[in-house]
Design a protein around this motif. Structure first.
Motif, PDB file in Angstrom:
ATOM      1  N   GLY A  42       0.786  -1.223   0.000  1.00  0.00           N
ATOM      2  CA  GLY A  42       0.000   0.000   0.000  1.00  0.00           C
ATOM      3  C   GLY A  42       0.816   1.270   0.000  1.00  0.00           C
ATOM      4  N   GLN A  43       2.138   1.128   0.071  1.00  0.00           N
ATOM      5  CA  GLN A  43       2.995   2.305   0.072  1.00  0.00           C
ATOM      6  C   GLN A  43       3.963   2.253  -1.107  1.00  0.00           C
ATOM      7  OE1 GLN A  43       4.880   3.123   3.833  1.00  0.00           O
ATOM      8  NE2 GLN A  43       3.042   2.596   5.021  1.00  0.00           N
ATOM      9  N   GLU A  44       4.514   3.407  -1.425  1.00  0.00           N
ATOM     10  CA  GLU A  44       5.471   3.478  -2.520  1.00  0.00           C
ATOM     11  C   GLU A  44       6.802   2.860  -2.111  1.00  0.00           C
ATOM     12  OE1 GLU A  44       3.901   7.554  -4.748  1.00  0.00           O
ATOM     13  OE2 GLU A  44       5.907   7.451  -3.915  1.00  0.00           O
ATOM     14  N   ARG A  45       7.520   2.389  -3.120  1.00  0.00           N
ATOM     15  CA  ARG A  45       8.856   1.867  -2.886  1.00  0.00           C
ATOM     16  C   ARG A  45       9.772   3.037  -2.516  1.00  0.00           C
ATOM     17  NH1 ARG A  45      10.869  -2.653  -7.057  1.00  0.00           N
ATOM     18  NH2 ARG A  45       8.790  -3.351  -6.400  1.00  0.00           N
ATOM     19  N   GLU A  46      10.520   2.878  -1.433  1.00  0.00           N
ATOM     20  CA  GLU A  46      11.397   3.948  -0.988  1.00  0.00           C
ATOM     21  C   GLU A  46      12.850   3.488  -0.995  1.00  0.00           C
ATOM     22  OE1 GLU A  46      10.901   5.233   3.044  1.00  0.00           O
ATOM     23  OE2 GLU A  46      11.073   3.218   3.877  1.00  0.00           O
ATOM     24  N   THR A  90      10.332  -3.397   8.802  1.00  0.00           N
ATOM     25  CA  THR A  90       9.657  -4.520   8.148  1.00  0.00           C
ATOM     26  C   THR A  90       9.166  -4.108   6.769  1.00  0.00           C
ATOM     27  OG1 THR A  90       8.974  -5.510  10.242  1.00  0.00           O
ATOM     28  CG2 THR A  90       7.679  -6.075   8.285  1.00  0.00           C
ATOM     29  N   ALA A  91       9.564  -4.864   5.758  1.00  0.00           N
ATOM     30  CA  ALA A  91       9.205  -4.555   4.380  1.00  0.00           C
ATOM     31  C   ALA A  91       9.783  -5.633   3.477  1.00  0.00           C
ATOM     32  CB  ALA A  91       9.762  -3.187   3.965  1.00  0.00           C
TER      33      ALA A  91
END
Length: 123
Positions: A42-46, A90-91
């Motif tokens: 749900g989040q952009e790749r950083e 965590t990712a």
């Protein structure tokens, strides 16, 4: 063409350490910049960290002092040593290489990606 493959993810307790590896095949990694990214659903790749072909490194503020990127051109590999891991780390972690060997390249210029490796930090 450049093929990348990550390894080294896993489950670790807060405060623990992991070392991620990004191995290249088909082509040599020598003249590429390589970056580590992470992505939460749900989040952009950083971007987490990047190392250029000369060994110059950059880090996201959130990981400075805890993570260290390095490379071994003889082994066509880039590593990410992660210490003092926290739940917010965590990712899924990906390594990627931009078309231009430049750590300032935007995400859109990253052409080569690995499949990702899961890092979970939990008690």
């Amino acid at each position: 063409q450049l093929r990348l493959a990550e390894s080294g993810g896993g489950l670790v307790q807060p405060g623990g350490s992991l070392r991620l590896s990004c191995a290249a095949s088909v082509a040599r990694l020598t003249y590429y910049a390589v970056a580590w990214f992470r992505q939460v659903p749900g989040q952009e790749r950083e971007v987490v960290s990047c190392i250029n072909h000369r060994g110059g490194a950059t880090y996201a503020d959130s990981v400075k002092g805890r993570f260290t990127i390095s490379r071994d051109n003889d082994k066509d590999s880039v590593y990410l040593q992660m210490n003092n891991l926290q739940p917010e780390d965590t990712a899924v972690y990906y390594c990627g290489a931009p078309v231009a060997s430049n750590c300032r390249a935007p995400l859109s210029e990253y052409r080569y990606w690995g499949q990702g490796t899961q890092v979970t930090v939990s008690p």
